[in-house]
Design a protein around this motif. Sequence first.
Motif, PDB file in Angstrom:
ATOM      1  N   MET A 142       0.619  -1.179   0.233  1.00 22.55           N
ATOM      2  CA  MET A 142      -0.214  -0.116   0.012  1.00 22.55           C
ATOM      3  C   MET A 142       1.173   1.555   0.107  1.00 22.55           C
ATOM      4  O   MET A 142       1.795   1.100   0.906  1.00 22.55           O
ATOM      5  CB  MET A 142      -0.969   0.188   1.025  1.00 22.55           C
ATOM      6  CG  MET A 142      -2.202   0.827   1.237  1.00 22.55           C
ATOM      7  SD  MET A 142      -2.050   2.563   1.727  1.00 22.55           S
ATOM      8  CE  MET A 142      -2.298   2.799   3.000  1.00 22.55           C
ATOM      9  N   ASP A 168      -2.386  -1.576  -3.687  1.00 21.50           N
ATOM     10  CA  ASP A 168      -3.125  -0.651  -2.854  1.00 21.50           C
ATOM     11  C   ASP A 168      -2.785   0.850  -3.160  1.00 21.50           C
ATOM     12  O   ASP A 168      -1.745   0.946  -3.035  1.00 21.50           O
ATOM     13  CB  ASP A 168      -3.663  -1.021  -1.688  1.00 21.50           C
ATOM     14  CG  ASP A 168      -4.428  -0.237  -1.361  1.00 21.50           C
ATOM     15  OD1 ASP A 168      -4.860   0.697  -1.378  1.00 21.50           O
ATOM     16  OD2 ASP A 168      -5.395  -0.746  -0.004  1.00 21.50           O
ATOM     17  N   CYS A 170      -4.932   3.613  -3.457  1.00 29.41           N
ATOM     18  CA  CYS A 170      -6.004   4.082  -3.406  1.00 29.41           C
ATOM     19  C   CYS A 170      -5.221   5.547  -2.695  1.00 29.41           C
ATOM     20  O   CYS A 170      -6.036   6.105  -2.420  1.00 29.41           O
ATOM     21  CB  CYS A 170      -7.148   3.747  -2.077  1.00 29.41           C
ATOM     22  SG  CYS A 170      -7.285   2.336  -2.848  1.00 29.41           S
ATOM     23  N   GLY A 204     -15.701   5.085  -5.289  1.00 32.66           N
ATOM     24  CA  GLY A 204     -15.676   4.727  -6.934  1.00 32.66           C
ATOM     25  C   GLY A 204     -14.409   3.833  -6.563  1.00 32.66           C
ATOM     26  O   GLY A 204     -14.238   4.401  -5.447  1.00 32.66           O
TER      27      GLY A 204
HETATM   28  C1  LIG Z   1      -5.515   2.194   1.974  1.00 32.17           C
HETATM   29  C2  LIG Z   1      -7.137   1.583   1.497  1.00 32.17           C
HETATM   30  N1  LIG Z   1      -7.450   0.525   1.105  1.00 32.17           N
HETATM   31  C3  LIG Z   1      -8.639   0.763   0.148  1.00 32.17           C
HETATM   32  C4  LIG Z   1      -8.963   2.181   0.997  1.00 32.17           C
HETATM   33  C5  LIG Z   1     -11.041   1.491   0.301  1.00 32.17           C
HETATM   34  O1  LIG Z   1     -11.649   2.723  -0.852  1.00 32.17           O
HETATM   35  P1  LIG Z   1     -13.061   2.338  -0.673  1.00 32.17           P
HETATM   36  O2  LIG Z   1     -13.386   3.316   0.322  1.00 32.17           O
HETATM   37  O3  LIG Z   1     -12.672   3.232  -1.786  1.00 32.17           O
HETATM   38  O4  LIG Z   1     -13.731   1.493  -0.942  1.00 32.17           O
HETATM   39  C6  LIG Z   1      -9.425   3.007   1.188  1.00 32.17           C
HETATM   40  C7  LIG Z   1     -10.229   3.522   2.090  1.00 32.17           C
HETATM   41  O5  LIG Z   1     -10.418   4.222   2.466  1.00 32.17           O
HETATM   42  C8  LIG Z   1      -7.979   2.860   2.020  1.00 32.17           C
HETATM   43  O6  LIG Z   1      -7.572   4.060   2.485  1.00 32.17           O
END
Ligand SMILES: Cc1ncc(COP(=O)(O)O)c(C=O)c1O
Length: 396
Positions: A142, A168, A170, A204
């Motif tokens: 991540m 990850d 995100c 999303g």
């Molecule tokens: C590191 C990480 N992975 C995955 C997610 C999941 O994303 P979502 O909220 O769009 O489902 C988040 C969301 O907060 C996140 O911070």
Amino acid sequence: MTDRTPALYGGKPVRESVLGYGSQSITDHEKQAVLEALEGDYITRGPTVEEFETRVADFVGVDHAIATTSGTTALHLAGDAAGFSAGDEVITTPLTFASTAHAATYNDATPVFADIDPYRRTLDPEAVREQVTDDTVGLVPMHYAGHPADIDGLLEVADEHDLTVIWDACHAFGGTWRGEGIGAQRDMAVFSFHPVKNVTTGEGGMVVTDDDNLARRLRRLRSFDMNYDPAGHEDEPWYQVTESVGYNYNVTDLQAALGLAQLDRLSEFKERRDEIIDRYNEAFSGIEGIRTPPVPEESGPMCHLYAVEIGEDFGCDRQEFVQAMHAENIGVQVHYVPLHYHPYFQTEFGYSRGEFPKTEQVYDGLVSLPLHAEMNGGDVGDVITAVTALRSHHRE
Ligand SMILES: Cc1ncc(COP(=O)(O)O)c(C=O)c1O
């Protein structure tokens, strides 16, 4: 420094309205785009979703982008497409949101945590190497706060053991690693477009990849694993059959229209976030007891969070720091309670506190200060005043 008394100890709060740690930025540009989408033929997944996917793929520098309903569902599909299943082990970081590990758990695989590199706050390749067993099939690093993990080091471990990597990302949409878009690294990467992230579609997510087979599988899984054109039924246009357990993770053209409008403003968002980070860094880097975020030379991050670590020299611990900021109406947050502290991972997989000392040490000091494109100079000044006043109260 300032001689102001912090609100926690009886002073007047630095501001009257609460400043959130994260927020979306929506202007008439986005509103117009969504209104236009509402007039379209599709308000479910239609051509605007395709356009959004193409824009993201081109921007990141990959062949395919598959939009889903969230970062969480994107991780689910990526794990499924990777073939994670019961008996498999998938290595990931404990310093993350639970969804990162769900790339494994949603697919009945076992998440195996490895400790972090405390500088980057992301998976340490050496710690990953130590966790590899004959059952290890995947790796889910991540990019914490938007700062890339050690991509080269982690890919090396993945190569040694033939692991499928799902990044990850995100937190990291819009950033780069050695000049290449974050998300362009093999095998797949996942973005979230939740409102506090770098760009939003309300809810999303997106999986990006260069792999044609993975992309095909991801598209099918997203939409019921439906074969809309099975062989032998060419004369029966209604004949659509599902070929495994698929999902309805379809996003709508309304969300895609919002996403496209946000992409138009991406450089504005990055510039604003960078300006705020520069001001914070300048204000805090000289203060003992505050560790500012990493600046690894390989990366050009677009930061979702500005996470500092409060150390002993600050004069109060993290808990008091958080209480003091809340008393000032500054909305700070902690990202994250390590996953091996969570009841689910303890009862289901036997984890306990004390297993990942570097993660725990970093966690003990972590606090995310407000960072979003809607913050004005006064907001940033309020955060700096609140932090420096707290420090002065304890140390001067
Ligand atoms: C590191 C990480 N992975 C995955 C997610 C999941 O994303 P979502 O909220 O769009 O489902 C988040 C969301 O907060 C996140 O911070």
